[in-house]
Design a protein around this motif. Structure first.
Motif, PDB file in Angstrom:
ATOM      1  N   VAL A 148      70.613  82.688 130.267  1.00 29.78           N
ATOM      2  CA  VAL A 148      70.766  81.612 129.289  1.00 29.78           C
ATOM      3  C   VAL A 148      71.376  80.400 129.971  1.00 29.78           C
ATOM      4  O   VAL A 148      72.102  80.514 130.963  1.00 29.78           O
ATOM      5  CB  VAL A 148      71.632  82.043 128.088  1.00 29.78           C
ATOM      6  N   PHE A 149      71.076  79.233 129.411  1.00 31.98           N
ATOM      7  CA  PHE A 149      71.491  77.964 129.999  1.00 31.98           C
ATOM      8  C   PHE A 149      72.042  77.065 128.890  1.00 31.98           C
ATOM      9  O   PHE A 149      71.292  76.603 128.035  1.00 31.98           O
ATOM     10  CB  PHE A 149      70.283  77.306 130.671  1.00 31.98           C
ATOM     11  N   PRO A 150      73.355  76.822 128.863  1.00 28.06           N
ATOM     12  CA  PRO A 150      73.929  75.971 127.820  1.00 28.06           C
ATOM     13  C   PRO A 150      73.786  74.486 128.164  1.00 28.06           C
ATOM     14  O   PRO A 150      73.924  74.091 129.324  1.00 28.06           O
ATOM     15  CB  PRO A 150      75.403  76.384 127.813  1.00 28.06           C
ATOM     16  N   ILE A 151      73.493  73.683 127.173  1.00 31.82           N
ATOM     17  CA  ILE A 151      73.462  72.234 127.336  1.00 31.82           C
ATOM     18  C   ILE A 151      74.175  71.598 126.148  1.00 31.82           C
ATOM     19  O   ILE A 151      74.218  72.167 125.056  1.00 31.82           O
ATOM     20  CB  ILE A 151      72.025  71.677 127.454  1.00 31.82           C
ATOM     21  N   SER A 152      74.745  70.416 126.373  1.00 35.31           N
ATOM     22  CA  SER A 152      75.555  69.766 125.342  1.00 35.31           C
ATOM     23  C   SER A 152      75.296  68.271 125.321  1.00 35.31           C
ATOM     24  O   SER A 152      74.744  67.695 126.265  1.00 35.31           O
ATOM     25  CB  SER A 152      77.054  70.014 125.604  1.00 35.31           C
ATOM     26  N   ARG A 153      75.718  67.644 124.223  1.00 33.93           N
ATOM     27  CA  ARG A 153      75.729  66.189 124.130  1.00 33.93           C
ATOM     28  C   ARG A 153      76.777  65.790 123.103  1.00 33.93           C
ATOM     29  O   ARG A 153      77.090  66.546 122.181  1.00 33.93           O
ATOM     30  CB  ARG A 153      74.358  65.639 123.745  1.00 33.93           C
ATOM     31  N   GLU A 154      77.314  64.591 123.265  1.00 32.62           N
ATOM     32  CA  GLU A 154      78.371  64.140 122.368  1.00 32.62           C
ATOM     33  C   GLU A 154      77.826  63.572 121.076  1.00 32.62           C
ATOM     34  O   GLU A 154      78.460  63.650 120.040  1.00 32.62           O
ATOM     35  CB  GLU A 154      79.256  63.106 123.070  1.00 32.62           C
ATOM     36  N   LYS A 155      76.646  62.982 121.134  1.00 35.29           N
ATOM     37  CA  LYS A 155      76.031  62.438 119.930  1.00 35.29           C
ATOM     38  C   LYS A 155      74.530  62.426 120.118  1.00 35.29           C
ATOM     39  O   LYS A 155      74.024  62.538 121.241  1.00 35.29           O
ATOM     40  CB  LYS A 155      76.555  61.039 119.637  1.00 35.29           C
ATOM     41  N   SER A 156      73.810  62.281 119.025  1.00 39.76           N
ATOM     42  CA  SER A 156      72.363  62.440 119.071  1.00 39.76           C
ATOM     43  C   SER A 156      71.663  61.377 119.898  1.00 39.76           C
ATOM     44  O   SER A 156      70.514  61.553 120.299  1.00 39.76           O
ATOM     45  CB  SER A 156      71.792  62.440 117.649  1.00 39.76           C
ATOM     46  N   SER A 157      72.338  60.259 120.175  1.00 35.51           N
ATOM     47  CA  SER A 157      71.713  59.221 120.988  1.00 35.51           C
ATOM     48  C   SER A 157      71.828  59.498 122.478  1.00 35.51           C
ATOM     49  O   SER A 157      71.239  58.793 123.296  1.00 35.51           O
ATOM     50  CB  SER A 157      72.342  57.856 120.683  1.00 35.51           C
TER      51      SER A 157
END
Length: 230
Positions: free
Chosen positions: A202-211
């Motif tokens: 598995v590979f986790p990815i993240s972002r702070e906001k949808s933009s």
């Protein structure tokens, strides 16, 4: 590198790939992310960049990540295709020397071409792994950070004995130079003709906001596990 630990990723590749995927570029004004990509698509770009060193995927991943990286005052480019290919080009000679050094000094020069062939087949097997992201879990949000976990799998060669222990066993067998050369070539051949095995992770990815772009600045740590299967 200690071959008995099967750790080319911990020594030869780790530093080189870290440099290849962390270029220092001057920051410029950020612009919004131009294209919204689904987490599965982002994971596939990371996979093809780090595992396969695919030129088109490196370019697409750099373009996708660039606005978010610049907004965070990071280097503009995530990965360098030329640096990745340089690492590939250096691997046979560098790893071949480590293999040859396992054998008596008097025969190392004669063994080096076969040792480099083995190393070349190993890196080709890694770069040729057929990988695909399969699904992404629903995103969760905590403290303003969105995170999703992407499942992926790779089809890899399944050799009878991995190259590092196989080379060690051969070196300890007391073989003569001609026998050792033949033995190294036999190990190398298994990487070109072995059946496949499936590596799932598995590979986790993240972002702070949808933009912003989905990202994982430590992606190499996940994909370096591929060496445990080679």
């Amino acid at each position: 590198m200690h071959l008995k630990q099967q750790a080319p990723r911990a020594t030869l590749l780790a530093a080189a790939l870290a440099a290849a995927v962390a270029l220092a570029q001057p920051a410029i004004a950020a612009t919004p992310v131009a294209v919204e990509l689904a987490p599965v698509d982002v994971a596939n770009l990371y996979i093809k960049t780090i595992v396969n060193h695919d030129e088109a995927s490196v370019a697409k991943l750099n373009a996708y990540l660039r606005p978010t990286r610049l907004a965070g005052h990071q280097s503009a480019e995530y990965a360098s295709y030329s640096a990745l290919k340089e690492t590939d080009a250096q691997f046979p000679a560098e790893t071949g020397k480590l293999i040859a050094d396992l054998f008596p000094a008097a025969m190392q020069a004669a063994l080096t071409p076969a040792a480099e062939l083995l190393a070349a087949n190993v890196i080709a097997a890694k770069n040729g792994a057929a990988c695909q992201a399969t699904k992404a879990d629903p995103a969760t949000e905590e403290n303003g950070m969105q995170t999703t976990v992407v499942s992926f799998e790779c089809q890899l060669v399944k050799v009878p004995v991995a190259w590092a222990p196989a080379s060690q066993q051969l070196a300890k067998s007391g073989c003569k130079a001609e026998q050792c050369i033949a033995g190294l070539k036999k190990i190398a051949a298994t990487y070109a003709s072995a059946p496949k095995q499936t590596w799932r992770a598995v590979f986790p990815i993240s972002r702070e906001k949808s933009s912003e772009a989905w990202r994982n600045d430590f992606a190499r740590e996940t994909f370096d596990e591929i060496w445990d299967y080679l």
